[in-house]
Design a protein around this motif. Structure first.
Motif, PDB file in Angstrom:
ATOM      1  N   VAL A 185       7.459 -17.025 -13.422  1.00 54.29           N
ATOM      2  CA  VAL A 185       6.034 -17.126 -13.776  1.00 54.29           C
ATOM      3  C   VAL A 185       5.207 -16.258 -12.809  1.00 54.29           C
ATOM      4  O   VAL A 185       4.315 -15.513 -13.223  1.00 54.29           O
ATOM      5  N   LEU A 186       5.549 -16.351 -11.521  1.00 54.31           N
ATOM      6  CA  LEU A 186       4.847 -15.538 -10.517  1.00 54.31           C
ATOM      7  C   LEU A 186       5.027 -14.050 -10.818  1.00 54.31           C
ATOM      8  O   LEU A 186       4.084 -13.261 -10.750  1.00 54.31           O
ATOM      9  N   TYR A 187       6.263 -13.697 -11.160  1.00 55.53           N
ATOM     10  CA  TYR A 187       6.585 -12.290 -11.420  1.00 55.53           C
ATOM     11  C   TYR A 187       5.772 -11.765 -12.606  1.00 55.53           C
ATOM     12  O   TYR A 187       5.154 -10.701 -12.534  1.00 55.53           O
ATOM     13  N   GLU A 188       5.768 -12.572 -13.650  1.00 61.54           N
ATOM     14  CA  GLU A 188       5.036 -12.120 -14.840  1.00 61.54           C
ATOM     15  C   GLU A 188       3.530 -12.080 -14.593  1.00 61.54           C
ATOM     16  O   GLU A 188       2.812 -11.280 -15.185  1.00 61.54           O
ATOM     17  N   GLY A 189       3.070 -12.946 -13.697  1.00 62.95           N
ATOM     18  CA  GLY A 189       1.647 -12.938 -13.359  1.00 62.95           C
ATOM     19  C   GLY A 189       1.299 -11.863 -12.338  1.00 62.95           C
ATOM     20  O   GLY A 189       0.132 -11.712 -11.970  1.00 62.95           O
ATOM     21  N   PRO A 200       5.728  -3.017  -0.349  1.00 67.41           N
ATOM     22  CA  PRO A 200       5.158  -1.751  -0.840  1.00 67.41           C
ATOM     23  C   PRO A 200       5.224  -1.671  -2.366  1.00 67.41           C
ATOM     24  O   PRO A 200       6.139  -2.252  -2.975  1.00 67.41           O
ATOM     25  N   VAL A 201       4.295  -0.945  -2.951  1.00 62.35           N
ATOM     26  CA  VAL A 201       4.263  -0.805  -4.412  1.00 62.35           C
ATOM     27  C   VAL A 201       5.569  -0.168  -4.906  1.00 62.35           C
ATOM     28  O   VAL A 201       6.136  -0.581  -5.924  1.00 62.35           O
ATOM     29  N   GLU A 202       6.108   0.816  -4.160  1.00 62.11           N
ATOM     30  CA  GLU A 202       7.363   1.483  -4.569  1.00 62.11           C
ATOM     31  C   GLU A 202       8.508   0.484  -4.632  1.00 62.11           C
ATOM     32  O   GLU A 202       9.477   0.688  -5.368  1.00 62.11           O
ATOM     33  N   ALA A 203       8.420  -0.612  -3.861  1.00 66.82           N
ATOM     34  CA  ALA A 203       9.499  -1.604  -3.868  1.00 66.82           C
ATOM     35  C   ALA A 203       9.235  -2.688  -4.917  1.00 66.82           C
ATOM     36  O   ALA A 203       9.951  -3.678  -4.982  1.00 66.82           O
ATOM     37  N   GLY A 204       8.192  -2.505  -5.708  1.00 64.89           N
ATOM     38  CA  GLY A 204       7.891  -3.479  -6.764  1.00 64.89           C
ATOM     39  C   GLY A 204       6.854  -4.510  -6.348  1.00 64.89           C
ATOM     40  O   GLY A 204       6.560  -5.443  -7.092  1.00 64.89           O
ATOM     41  N   GLY A 205       6.324  -4.357  -5.122  1.00 68.48           N
ATOM     42  CA  GLY A 205       5.342  -5.327  -4.648  1.00 68.48           C
ATOM     43  C   GLY A 205       3.919  -4.916  -4.988  1.00 68.48           C
ATOM     44  O   GLY A 205       3.698  -3.965  -5.752  1.00 68.48           O
ATOM     45  N   ARG A 206       2.949  -5.641  -4.419  1.00 70.07           N
ATOM     46  CA  ARG A 206       1.547  -5.341  -4.690  1.00 70.07           C
ATOM     47  C   ARG A 206       0.936  -4.456  -3.604  1.00 70.07           C
ATOM     48  O   ARG A 206      -0.225  -4.063  -3.717  1.00 70.07           O
ATOM     49  N   GLY A 207       1.684  -4.243  -2.515  1.00 70.02           N
ATOM     50  CA  GLY A 207       1.181  -3.396  -1.431  1.00 70.02           C
ATOM     51  C   GLY A 207      -0.057  -3.978  -0.758  1.00 70.02           C
ATOM     52  O   GLY A 207      -0.870  -3.257  -0.206  1.00 70.02           O
ATOM     53  N   GLN A 244      17.917  -0.369  -2.798  1.00 70.55           N
ATOM     54  CA  GLN A 244      16.554  -0.877  -3.033  1.00 70.55           C
ATOM     55  C   GLN A 244      16.311  -1.070  -4.517  1.00 70.55           C
ATOM     56  O   GLN A 244      15.738  -2.068  -4.938  1.00 70.55           O
ATOM     57  N   GLU A 245      16.792  -0.093  -5.291  1.00 66.74           N
ATOM     58  CA  GLU A 245      16.573  -0.181  -6.739  1.00 66.74           C
ATOM     59  C   GLU A 245      17.372  -1.329  -7.354  1.00 66.74           C
ATOM     60  O   GLU A 245      16.895  -2.041  -8.226  1.00 66.74           O
ATOM     61  N   ARG A 246      18.587  -1.517  -6.838  1.00 69.41           N
ATOM     62  CA  ARG A 246      19.450  -2.562  -7.401  1.00 69.41           C
ATOM     63  C   ARG A 246      18.946  -3.969  -7.052  1.00 69.41           C
ATOM     64  O   ARG A 246      18.971  -4.869  -7.877  1.00 69.41           O
ATOM     65  N   PHE A 247      18.497  -4.150  -5.777  1.00 70.52           N
ATOM     66  CA  PHE A 247      18.268  -5.515  -5.313  1.00 70.52           C
ATOM     67  C   PHE A 247      16.817  -5.974  -5.302  1.00 70.52           C
ATOM     68  O   PHE A 247      16.547  -7.160  -5.511  1.00 70.52           O
ATOM     69  N   LEU A 248      15.881  -5.075  -5.024  1.00 73.68           N
ATOM     70  CA  LEU A 248      14.516  -5.564  -4.793  1.00 73.68           C
ATOM     71  C   LEU A 248      13.857  -6.131  -6.061  1.00 73.68           C
ATOM     72  O   LEU A 248      13.336  -7.255  -6.023  1.00 73.68           O
ATOM     73  N   PRO A 249      13.905  -5.404  -7.203  1.00 73.68           N
ATOM     74  CA  PRO A 249      13.261  -5.998  -8.391  1.00 73.68           C
ATOM     75  C   PRO A 249      13.931  -7.312  -8.806  1.00 73.68           C
ATOM     76  O   PRO A 249      13.251  -8.258  -9.207  1.00 73.68           O
ATOM     77  N   ALA A 250      15.279  -7.380  -8.654  1.00 74.96           N
ATOM     78  CA  ALA A 250      15.989  -8.604  -9.055  1.00 74.96           C
ATOM     79  C   ALA A 250      15.562  -9.789  -8.184  1.00 74.96           C
ATOM     80  O   ALA A 250      15.465 -10.926  -8.659  1.00 74.96           O
ATOM     81  N   GLY A 263      13.346 -13.186  -9.426  1.00 74.28           N
ATOM     82  CA  GLY A 263      13.975 -14.498  -9.242  1.00 74.28           C
ATOM     83  C   GLY A 263      15.371 -14.547  -9.831  1.00 74.28           C
ATOM     84  O   GLY A 263      15.913 -15.622 -10.054  1.00 74.28           O
ATOM     85  N   ASP A 264      15.987 -13.378 -10.074  1.00 69.58           N
ATOM     86  CA  ASP A 264      17.349 -13.380 -10.635  1.00 69.58           C
ATOM     87  C   ASP A 264      18.378 -13.756  -9.571  1.00 69.58           C
ATOM     88  O   ASP A 264      19.345 -14.453  -9.864  1.00 69.58           O
ATOM     89  N   ASP A 265      18.187 -13.217  -8.365  1.00 71.46           N
ATOM     90  CA  ASP A 265      19.200 -13.393  -7.321  1.00 71.46           C
ATOM     91  C   ASP A 265      18.667 -14.249  -6.178  1.00 71.46           C
ATOM     92  O   ASP A 265      17.583 -14.000  -5.654  1.00 71.46           O
ATOM     93  N   VAL A 266      19.492 -15.205  -5.786  1.00 73.59           N
ATOM     94  CA  VAL A 266      19.196 -16.000  -4.591  1.00 73.59           C
ATOM     95  C   VAL A 266      20.052 -15.438  -3.463  1.00 73.59           C
ATOM     96  O   VAL A 266      21.215 -15.089  -3.675  1.00 73.59           O
TER      97      VAL A 266
END
Ligand SMILES: Cc1cc2nc3c(=O)[nH]c(=O)nc-3n(C[C@H](O)[C@H](O)[C@H](O)COP(=O)(O)OP(=O)(O)OC[C@H]3O[C@@H](n4cnc5c(N)ncnc54)[C@H](O)[C@@H]3O)c2cc1C
Length: 406
Positions: free
Chosen positions: A60-64, A72-79, A122-128, A132-135
């Motif tokens: 839910v957080l991710y979709e919001g 960083p934005v490049e890592a999928g964050g909001r920076g 970074q590409e493999r792990f950060l977005p996942a 919330g896919d990976d713990v």
């Protein structure tokens, strides 16, 4: 530092609260979160429910668009700046939102991979992680290497494009439900102890990994022994340079200290609600203790702001000051919640007030006081790196690891 919220901060808080109101249930003071662990919750079923609830909320957080606020934005964050994460956490704590299982991943492993990971990692792990896919879990401590982490003995031996790992880890929080772990292993026993360590990203489903839960005083089993027997790890899962694992570990550990320091086990309004429930809120001694507790909470909050406001220069020894202060608060508040309950503090589980939630807080204090570096170790860091006192004797610092006495 100006302690008043700026217009920008106030506006952000209003935005966060509105979003949370629309997506989660607000908790009243003294009302337990639906996602608190309770004394009887040591079972795999309770864990599975908790992990499921955390994954659902993370999605839910991710979709919001609320994950990785400071990444960083490049890592999928909001920076975003640190104060946004702080405000978000403060607001979120008033809602029925399950967040616990991503602390090691998003709070510690993610920031470490952002600093040390290859672009592919970074590409493999950060977005996942953010989805919330990976713990994740942290495979650092060993039976003979906790405070003296650099003394770790788990061996990683190079074999072509892979590594073979053998050894044992302990106290690994959440290993029993983790998908990935950040592992430290000794890759060069001929180098001095801090220099012969390499870090790896380990798929927890790899053959040769045996995870055995440990039962805690609270009745729950949050951490584990992890035995590694001929575990194969591709070199592409090495994170950071060969022999550079100590630096990788330090990135992860300073994030851990700040994370532990920023979380309060007992919320102040919940404490006041307990005092009222126990009919003690007009007792002058109790009121004095509540005032002390509130003061400590504010001091920790400001110390945390100071530590985080330096974050752009790297999390420094301030993280140890925050962790130590938060640790002391757990002790004082733990004593207070037991005192408030009087003789009823001896009850547990369903016999106790709020099904033993407060006893759980009291007994659980040691997990935060020891985990992430004990109070004594934080004092050593503060003594040496904040106060400039002479450093502890460190015999064998330059001796090849294999020549050190075991
Ligand atoms: C709830 C919990 C969760 C944890 N989760 C994880 C995890 O997920 N992953 C992981 O890798 N580890 C984890 N740990 C391990 C944690 O980091 C270690 O417990 C901690 O670093 C202490 O190490 P130790 O238990 O081996 O104690 P020791 O290092 O053996 O210390 C024993 C005592 O000696 C004191 N001491 C040791 N050295 C010094 C010194 N130089 N100066 C002064 N006093 C000293 C310590 O303060 C302590 O009181 C967790 C621990 C807990 C309690």
């Amino acid at each position: 530092m100006d302690f008043e919220e700026t217009d920008e901060e106030r506006a952000f808080r209003v935005e966060v609260r509105a979003w949370l109101d629309a997506h989660a249930k607000r908790r009243e003071a003294g009302e337990q979160s639906d996602h608190s662990y309770m004394p009887g919750d040591g079972s795999p079923e309770a864990d599975a429910l908790h992990v499921g609830a955390c994954k659902e909320w993370q999605r839910v957080l991710y979709e919001g668009g609320w994950t990785g606020i400071t990444w960083p934005v490049e890592a999928g964050g909001r920076g975003g700046p640190g104060w946004q994460q702080r405000i978000f956490n403060e607001e979120q704590s008033h809602y029925n939102a399950a967040v616990g299982v991503f602390a090691v991943g998003i709070g510690m492993a993610g920031p470490t991979i952002i600093v040390w990971g290859s672009p592919e990692q970074q590409e493999r792990f950060l977005p996942a992680m953010l989805r919330g896919d990976d713990v994740w879990c942290q495979l650092f401590s060993e039976p003979g290497a906790g405070s003296d982490l650099a003394g770790l003995r788990t061996r990683a031996e190079r074999d072509g494009d892979e590594w073979t790992v053998n050894g044992q880890k302990v106290w690994t929080s959440g290993a029993h439900y983790s998908d990935w772990g950040l592992l430290l292993a000794r890759s060069d026993p001929d180098a001095p102890k801090h220099k012969g360590i390499t870090a790896f990203l380990l798929d927890m489903r790899t053959p040769g990994i045996d995870v055995r839960p440990l039962r805690q005083i609270t009745g729950a089993s949050h951490f584990n022994e992890v035995f590694l027997t001929d575990v194969r790890i591709p070199d592409s899962m090495r994170v950071g340079p060969l022999g550079g694992g100590w630096r990788v570990a330090n990135t992860m550990l300073s994030n851990e200290r700040a994370l532990i320091g920023s979380g309060g086990r007992v919320g102040f309004r919940d404490l006041v609600a307990l005092a009222k429930r126990c009919g003690a809120d007009d007792d002058p001694v109790v009121r004095q203790e509540l005032a002390r507790s509130y003061t400590r909470l504010q001091l920790i909050k400001w110390l945390g702001w100071r530590a985080r406001s330096r974050k752009d220069q790297g999390l420094g020894p301030e993280a140890s000051v925050v962790k130590l202060a938060a640790s002391r608060r757990l002790e004082y508040d733990g004593d207070l919640v037991m005192t408030l309950q009087g003789a009823e503090s001896m009850l547990y589980d369903d016999d106790a007030i709020q099904h033993g939630y407060w006893q759980q807080q009291f007994l659980g204090q040691w997990s935060s006081r020891l985990g992430g570096g004990t109070e004594q170790i934080q004092r050593n860091v503060i003594g040496e790196r904040v106060l400039g006192l002479p450093s502890e004797p460190r015999p064998g610092k330059d001796t090849p690891f294999r020549e050190l006495p075991s």
